[in-house]
Design a protein around this motif. Sequence first.
Motif, PDB file in Angstrom:
ATOM      1  N   ILE B  27       0.859  -1.187   0.000  1.00 51.99           N
ATOM      2  CA  ILE B  27       0.000   0.000   0.000  1.00 51.99           C
ATOM      3  C   ILE B  27       0.897   1.239   0.000  1.00 51.99           C
ATOM      4  O   ILE B  27       1.853   1.319   0.760  1.00 51.99           O
ATOM      5  CB  ILE B  27      -0.866   0.041   1.280  1.00 51.99           C
ATOM      6  CG1 ILE B  27      -1.677  -1.233   1.471  1.00 51.99           C
ATOM      7  CG2 ILE B  27      -1.743   1.293   1.315  1.00 51.99           C
ATOM      8  CD1 ILE B  27      -2.948  -1.310   0.690  1.00 51.99           C
ATOM      9  N   GLY B  30       2.164   8.263   1.600  1.00 46.44           N
ATOM     10  CA  GLY B  30       2.842   9.347   0.879  1.00 46.44           C
ATOM     11  C   GLY B  30       4.142   8.864   0.270  1.00 46.44           C
ATOM     12  O   GLY B  30       4.802   9.588  -0.465  1.00 46.44           O
ATOM     13  N   THR B 104       1.074  10.915   4.799  1.00 47.52           N
ATOM     14  CA  THR B 104      -0.324  10.639   5.127  1.00 47.52           C
ATOM     15  C   THR B 104      -0.491  10.202   6.586  1.00 47.52           C
ATOM     16  O   THR B 104       0.443   9.691   7.214  1.00 47.52           O
ATOM     17  CB  THR B 104      -0.888   9.510   4.236  1.00 47.52           C
ATOM     18  OG1 THR B 104      -0.153   8.303   4.511  1.00 47.52           O
ATOM     19  CG2 THR B 104      -0.759   9.853   2.754  1.00 47.52           C
ATOM     20  N   SER B 108       1.573   7.222   8.609  1.00 51.44           N
ATOM     21  CA  SER B 108       2.173   7.639   9.878  1.00 51.44           C
ATOM     22  C   SER B 108       1.729   6.741  11.030  1.00 51.44           C
ATOM     23  O   SER B 108       2.516   6.402  11.901  1.00 51.44           O
ATOM     24  CB  SER B 108       1.791   9.091  10.193  1.00 51.44           C
ATOM     25  OG  SER B 108       2.285   9.944   9.182  1.00 51.44           O
ATOM     26  N   ASP B 117       5.509  12.045  16.159  1.00 54.03           N
ATOM     27  CA  ASP B 117       4.693  13.110  16.751  1.00 54.03           C
ATOM     28  C   ASP B 117       3.216  12.782  16.565  1.00 54.03           C
ATOM     29  O   ASP B 117       2.390  13.059  17.437  1.00 54.03           O
ATOM     30  CB  ASP B 117       4.964  14.444  16.027  1.00 54.03           C
ATOM     31  CG  ASP B 117       6.373  14.962  16.226  1.00 54.03           C
ATOM     32  OD1 ASP B 117       6.660  15.513  17.281  1.00 54.03           O
ATOM     33  OD2 ASP B 117       7.192  14.823  15.286  1.00 54.03           O
TER      34      ASP B 117
END
Lengths: 153, 266
Positions: B27, B30, B104, B108, B117
């Motif tokens: 998949i 980004g 994305t 993340s 973060d």
Amino acid sequence: MELKLTLNGKRIIEEIDADLLLIDFVRAHGCKSVKRGCDTSGCGLCTVLLDGTPVLSCSMLAARADGHDVRTLEGLQEEAADFVGFIAAQGADQCGFCNPGFVMNTIALLRENPDPTDDEIRAFLAGNLCRCSGYDGQLRGIRAYLNAKKREG
Amino acid sequence: MLTIQNYVRPETLDEAWECNQNRKNRILGGMLWMRLGRGSINTAIDLCRLGLDTIEESEEEFSIGAQVTLRQLETHTGLNRYTHGAVRAAVCDIIGVQFRNMATVGGSIWGRFGFSDVLTVFLALDTAVELHRGGIVPLAQFVTMPPDRDILVRLIVRKTPGAVVYLAMRNQRTDFPTLTCAVSDLGGAPRTVIGARPGRAMIVPGLPALPVGQWSQDAISAYAEAAAAAVPTGSNVRAGAAYRSHLCSVLTARALTQLGGINGWN
Ligand SMILES: Cc1cc2nc3c(=O)[nH]c(=O)nc-3n(C[C@H](O)[C@H](O)[C@H](O)COP(=O)(O)OP(=O)(O)OC[C@H]3O[C@@H](n4cnc5c(N)ncnc54)[C@H](O)[C@@H]3O)c2cc1C
Ligand code: FES
């Protein structure tokens, strides 16, 4: 696969490999302002506008630009001409290598926020690295441009 | 170098899921983390036709599609109103605007990165992930699950009334964080999340109760010390373990102080 996109206003249809990166595609089409400065998506030198949004062409498959509008500095000369002189006047460019990425991202900044504060400029341009300067020249140049524009009214 | 033989844009989640069952297929988020790796991908699966690129807000929750970018999180009015800007604070120093226009939420969270973060701030909220086959799972549970071949469809953030504060320490702006800290008060006891320890973000267990009403400096200090004692830290190129533990108490105390302030205004 077949890729169809608009590059600086020109429609292009071309057969490409699945792993061709957008940076290599635009360079092959003569947009040599778009360059690689790193291999970790961290320097911003390869910035192009995808439907007006600044993205890193080194990190994007050309395939993902299918059906979209891609702009490089070659296609934005007029918009850039407005402010690059102010940056040059501050002596901000030394080796000049980072300049195209800076200019592209400044165009994106000013379209989104025509009257940014210094902190907003710093935040928006934080992903554009320059090895010669401390970024102050660029900041002064953009500030001088904004001030001149305000004086013109 | 990463090589990719084929690129597909499935029309349905089932189709994407089927394709992803082959271990040689991947998949695409980004692609920013992925491209740092080496190897060969047979088919890269782009979720761009599945409408997962929007943040939807209702009375009860935010539904954040997997393909939403970090920049969308940063600029979303409703999400930042609900979190008092904590979501913006969590992502705004990640590399640069161009990067955040690509990275994305799905990639993340799926990555369960130690330095994240993004993971830190969402763990402090009432967040669940929706997996195509696995269904809806609390984020705190998802982070402990080993990566499998499922697809992360969206994040669901319940609008539990309360407040959240996000703080991180970076040696330099846009570097990876040295320590991340999010403290929320969603009714009941505050929840403290520490990440970039450099291990993965964790909800700190066993913290002392705080008195109802105004929190005194002493109560805040005791709580922050207890957090530092409870959080395992380690050393890497950015900082040593002892410094990280110190940061843990400092950031927790600052976050609690801010949280007390926000609660006071509400
Ligand atoms: C140089 C660099 C610096 C960074 N600094 C920071 C930082 O300071 N703070 C921070 O929080 N983050 C940081 N990151 C991480 C970044 O913010 C993203 O979290 C990361 O790039 C992954 O997101 P992506 O969209 O690029 O995912 P990708 O790289 O495309 O994917 C990551 C993994 O997730 C899988 N995946 C993606 N989407 C899905 C989905 N919907 N379902 C199932 N699997 C999926 C992919 O197959 C892949 O295995 C950094 C990354 C880089 C490269
Ligand atoms: S070359 Fe793309 S970010 Fe450095």
